[in-house]
Design a protein around this motif. Structure first.
Motif, mmCIF file in Angstrom:
data_model
loop_
_atom_site.group_PDB
_atom_site.id
_atom_site.type_symbol
_atom_site.label_atom_id
_atom_site.label_comp_id
_atom_site.label_asym_id
_atom_site.label_seq_id
_atom_site.Cartn_x
_atom_site.Cartn_y
_atom_site.Cartn_z
ATOM 1 N N LEU A 1 6.317 -15.901 23.977
ATOM 2 C CA LEU A 1 6.822 -15.232 22.781
ATOM 3 C C LEU A 1 8.208 -14.662 23.020
ATOM 4 C CD1 LEU A 1 6.607 -14.110 19.963
ATOM 5 C CD2 LEU A 1 5.209 -12.226 20.843
ATOM 6 N N ALA A 2 8.436 -14.087 24.194
ATOM 7 C CA ALA A 2 9.754 -13.530 24.514
ATOM 8 C C ALA A 2 10.825 -14.613 24.463
ATOM 9 C CB ALA A 2 9.729 -12.870 25.888
ATOM 10 N N ARG A 3 10.511 -15.803 24.967
ATOM 11 C CA ARG A 3 11.481 -16.898 24.941
ATOM 12 C C ARG A 3 11.775 -17.339 23.517
ATOM 13 N NH1 ARG A 3 12.823 -19.859 29.249
ATOM 14 N NH2 ARG A 3 12.891 -21.765 27.996
ATOM 15 N N ARG A 4 10.766 -17.341 22.664
ATOM 16 C CA ARG A 4 10.982 -17.728 21.274
ATOM 17 C C ARG A 4 11.887 -16.726 20.557
ATOM 18 N NH1 ARG A 4 5.719 -19.082 18.089
ATOM 19 N NH2 ARG A 4 7.237 -20.184 16.794
ATOM 20 N N LEU A 5 11.663 -15.442 20.819
ATOM 21 C CA LEU A 5 12.488 -14.420 20.173
ATOM 22 C C LEU A 5 13.909 -14.448 20.711
ATOM 23 C CD1 LEU A 5 10.026 -11.409 19.943
ATOM 24 C CD2 LEU A 5 10.459 -13.220 18.298
ATOM 25 N N GLU A 6 14.073 -14.731 22.006
ATOM 26 C CA GLU A 6 15.407 -14.835 22.579
ATOM 27 C C GLU A 6 16.197 -15.942 21.895
ATOM 28 O OE1 GLU A 6 17.173 -13.152 24.589
ATOM 29 O OE2 GLU A 6 15.681 -11.682 25.241
ATOM 30 N N ALA A 7 15.511 -17.015 21.500
ATOM 31 C CA ALA A 7 16.202 -18.113 20.813
ATOM 32 C C ALA A 7 16.849 -17.611 19.530
ATOM 33 C CB ALA A 7 15.210 -19.239 20.515
ATOM 34 N N VAL A 8 16.163 -16.732 18.802
ATOM 35 C CA VAL A 8 16.731 -16.181 17.565
ATOM 36 C C VAL A 8 17.957 -15.339 17.871
ATOM 37 C CG1 VAL A 8 16.298 -14.701 15.574
ATOM 38 C CG2 VAL A 8 14.491 -16.217 16.407
ATOM 39 N N LEU A 9 17.834 -14.447 18.859
ATOM 40 C CA LEU A 9 18.928 -13.525 19.160
ATOM 41 C C LEU A 9 20.129 -14.246 19.760
ATOM 42 C CD1 LEU A 9 16.903 -10.521 20.647
ATOM 43 C CD2 LEU A 9 17.702 -10.856 18.305
ATOM 44 N N GLU A 10 19.888 -15.275 20.575
ATOM 45 C CA GLU A 10 20.994 -15.970 21.230
ATOM 46 C C GLU A 10 21.762 -16.880 20.278
ATOM 47 O OE1 GLU A 10 19.388 -18.035 24.546
ATOM 48 O OE2 GLU A 10 18.876 -16.198 25.674
ATOM 49 N N THR A 11 21.114 -17.373 19.250
ATOM 50 C CA THR A 11 21.775 -18.332 18.357
ATOM 51 C C THR A 11 22.206 -17.719 17.032
ATOM 52 O OG1 THR A 11 19.638 -19.044 17.430
ATOM 53 C CG2 THR A 11 20.463 -20.252 19.356
ATOM 54 N N ALA A 12 21.899 -16.445 16.811
ATOM 55 C CA ALA A 12 22.237 -15.810 15.534
ATOM 56 C C ALA A 12 23.723 -15.475 15.471
ATOM 57 C CB ALA A 12 21.409 -14.544 15.331
ATOM 58 N N ALA A 13 24.324 -15.685 14.309
ATOM 59 C CA ALA A 13 25.708 -15.284 14.037
ATOM 60 C C ALA A 13 25.712 -14.416 12.791
ATOM 61 C CB ALA A 13 26.603 -16.497 13.848
ATOM 62 N N PHE A 14 26.728 -13.578 12.665
ATOM 63 C CA PHE A 14 26.820 -12.641 11.549
ATOM 64 C C PHE A 14 28.152 -12.836 10.847
ATOM 65 C CE2 PHE A 14 24.007 -10.918 14.709
ATOM 66 C CZ PHE A 14 22.931 -10.449 13.984
ATOM 67 N N THR A 15 28.136 -12.791 9.524
ATOM 68 C CA THR A 15 29.354 -13.024 8.755
ATOM 69 C C THR A 15 30.241 -11.792 8.668
ATOM 70 O OG1 THR A 15 28.173 -12.487 6.700
ATOM 71 C CG2 THR A 15 28.243 -14.805 7.362
ATOM 72 N N ALA A 16 29.705 -10.630 8.965
ATOM 73 C CA ALA A 16 30.488 -9.397 8.892
ATOM 74 C C ALA A 16 30.565 -8.771 10.275
ATOM 75 C CB ALA A 16 29.859 -8.414 7.902
ATOM 76 N N ALA A 17 31.722 -8.176 10.574
ATOM 77 C CA ALA A 17 31.886 -7.501 11.860
ATOM 78 C C ALA A 17 31.025 -6.251 11.907
ATOM 79 C CB ALA A 17 33.362 -7.131 12.064
ATOM 80 N N PRO A 18 30.590 -5.841 13.099
ATOM 81 C CA PRO A 18 29.798 -4.606 13.196
ATOM 82 C C PRO A 18 30.601 -3.410 12.718
ATOM 83 C CG PRO A 18 29.861 -5.789 15.308
ATOM 84 C CD PRO A 18 30.818 -6.473 14.389
ATOM 85 N N LEU A 19 29.932 -2.496 12.047
ATOM 86 C CA LEU A 19 30.590 -1.276 11.605
ATOM 87 C C LEU A 19 30.715 -0.303 12.767
ATOM 88 C CD1 LEU A 19 28.816 -0.651 8.180
ATOM 89 C CD2 LEU A 19 31.118 -1.515 8.567
ATOM 90 N N ALA A 20 31.860 0.380 12.814
ATOM 91 C CA ALA A 20 32.025 1.423 13.822
ATOM 92 C C ALA A 20 31.123 2.593 13.438
ATOM 93 C CB ALA A 20 33.477 1.872 13.883
ATOM 94 N N PRO A 21 30.181 2.975 14.297
ATOM 95 C CA PRO A 21 29.230 4.004 13.909
ATOM 96 C C PRO A 21 29.851 5.392 13.880
ATOM 97 C CG PRO A 21 28.863 3.377 16.184
ATOM 98 C CD PRO A 21 29.922 2.460 15.643
ATOM 99 N N ALA A 22 29.418 6.190 12.891
ATOM 100 C CA ALA A 22 29.690 7.626 12.889
ATOM 101 C C ALA A 22 28.332 8.256 13.144
ATOM 102 C CB ALA A 22 30.272 8.060 11.555
ATOM 103 N N THR A 23 27.980 8.346 14.415
ATOM 104 C CA THR A 23 26.593 8.563 14.797
ATOM 105 C C THR A 23 26.229 10.035 14.836
ATOM 106 O OG1 THR A 23 26.738 6.590 16.161
ATOM 107 C CG2 THR A 23 24.852 8.007 16.513
ATOM 108 N N PRO A 24 25.250 10.436 14.035
ATOM 109 C CA PRO A 24 24.745 11.810 14.155
ATOM 110 C C PRO A 24 23.802 11.908 15.333
ATOM 111 C CG PRO A 24 23.504 10.636 12.484
ATOM 112 C CD PRO A 24 24.561 9.690 12.978
ATOM 113 N N GLY A 25 23.577 13.131 15.804
ATOM 114 C CA GLY A 25 22.600 13.322 16.850
ATOM 115 C C GLY A 25 21.209 13.011 16.329
#
Length: 323
Positions: free
Chosen positions: A117-141
């Motif tokens: 199962l771990a290998r199957r999930l890694e396939a999703v994470l390794e091959t996924a692409a995103f159309t928008a850049a990550p947002l710079a977080p304004a992280t609360p505690g």
């Protein structure tokens, strides 16, 4: 470790509530026959879950007292949901912990999953692409976010130490109505008990919280998200763009991205609305106005008019095919 099914996990959840359950009761709860329940119990035992079957008049199935249940038993869909949730939360800037903590949590999840199962999930994470850049977080505690959420749930007043957008610090009392996630930030919305006015606060600007005695009531039908979006759209900036637009308020409101514009019923005509846009710069506003699909007129500021004319000339030239 074999992969547990959803119903096996449902059986485990029932048993974790405590007590001894008869096979007949479990069969009814799970909507299966008694033979299937016994097979599920054997499956849990194979997964090293401390479950035992008791014979006799008061017999049934229970978890062995004093034994711990192995953590993180997920179906394929549940495990994928958790991992993708961690990734999406980090990219959206809404995770209230460091990137290291997110990666650590994901790594721990992978370590306790079955290898296949771990290998199957890694396939999703390794091959996924995103159309928008990550947002710079304004992280609360994390503790602050949880504290304000708990106070909102329990209808408890809060004392806040808060720094506004101008850097001015203040201490204030708030009746918290709820929290809202928008554009990579967490917001708290609530009322000032002194005047009843509803306000929105960025949670990453809250430096300290203290629960206060007493409770309050949230107004019936209160829309937390709508209040936060209105507060963002109405926050004062260098320029206030004012438009008169022909159309209904609902139609015109849908023409603008959330949190950009405030739409008010027109004072002079039931078929007109006034749109107010707060902007630090005006250079991006003409492009926004080009998307309005009904007649409109610019009331101000005057500095916006030449920018709109310039855009109109470029669009006309492009339509005519002339350089």
């Amino acid at each position: 470790m074999t992969r547990p099914t959803a119903r096996v996990l449902a059986l485990l959840e029932i048993l974790q509530a405590g007590g001894t359950r008869t096979v007949g009761e479990l069969a009814a709860r799970l909507d299966v026959d008694e033979r299937t329940v016994r097979r599920y119990v054997a499956h849990l035992a194979d997964l090293d879950v401390p479950v035992e079957s008791l014979r006799g008049r008061y017999g049934g199935v229970r978890l062995v007292p004093g034994r711990r249940v192995p953590p993180l038993m997920f179906t394929d869909e549940e495990a994928l949901a958790v991992l993708l949730g961690l990734v999406a939360g980090r990219r959206a800037g809404l995770v209230t912990t460091s990137v290291v903590a997110v990666e650590s949590a994901a790594a721990k999840l992978r370590r306790v999953l079955p290898v296949a199962l771990a290998r199957r999930l890694e396939a999703v994470l390794e091959t996924a692409a995103f159309t928008a850049a990550p947002l710079a977080p304004a992280t609360p505690g994390t503790e602050i976010l949880i504290a304000v959420a708990e106070a909102a749930r329990d209808h408890r007043a809060l004392a806040l130490d808060y720094t506004d957008s101008r850097g001015v610090r203040s201490s204030r009392t708030v009746h918290p109505y709820g929290i809202v996630a928008h554009s990579g930030r967490w917001y708290l919305t609530g009322a000032d008990p002194a005047d009843g006015e509803v306000r929105a606060f960025r949670v990453d600007r809250v430096e300290g919280v203290q629960p206060l005695p007493g409770t309050f009531e949230v107004p019936v039908g209160f829309d937390r998200a709508a209040v936060v979006l209105a507060a963002i759209a109405g926050a004062p900036r260098r320029h206030t763009v004012s438009l008169l637009v022909e159309g209904s308020a609902d139609h015109v409101r849908a023409l603008f991205p959330s949190g950009i514009a405030t739409v008010e019923e027109g004072p002079d005509s039931p078929h007109m609305v006034r749109v107010l846009i707060q902007a630090e710069r005006l250079d991006w506003v003409p492009g926004l106005l080009a998307g309005i699909d009904c007649p409109f007129w610019i009331e101000g500021p005057d500095a916006l008019r030449p920018l709109v004319r310039e855009l109109a000339q470029r669009v006309t030239a492009a339509a005519n095919g002339t350089p």
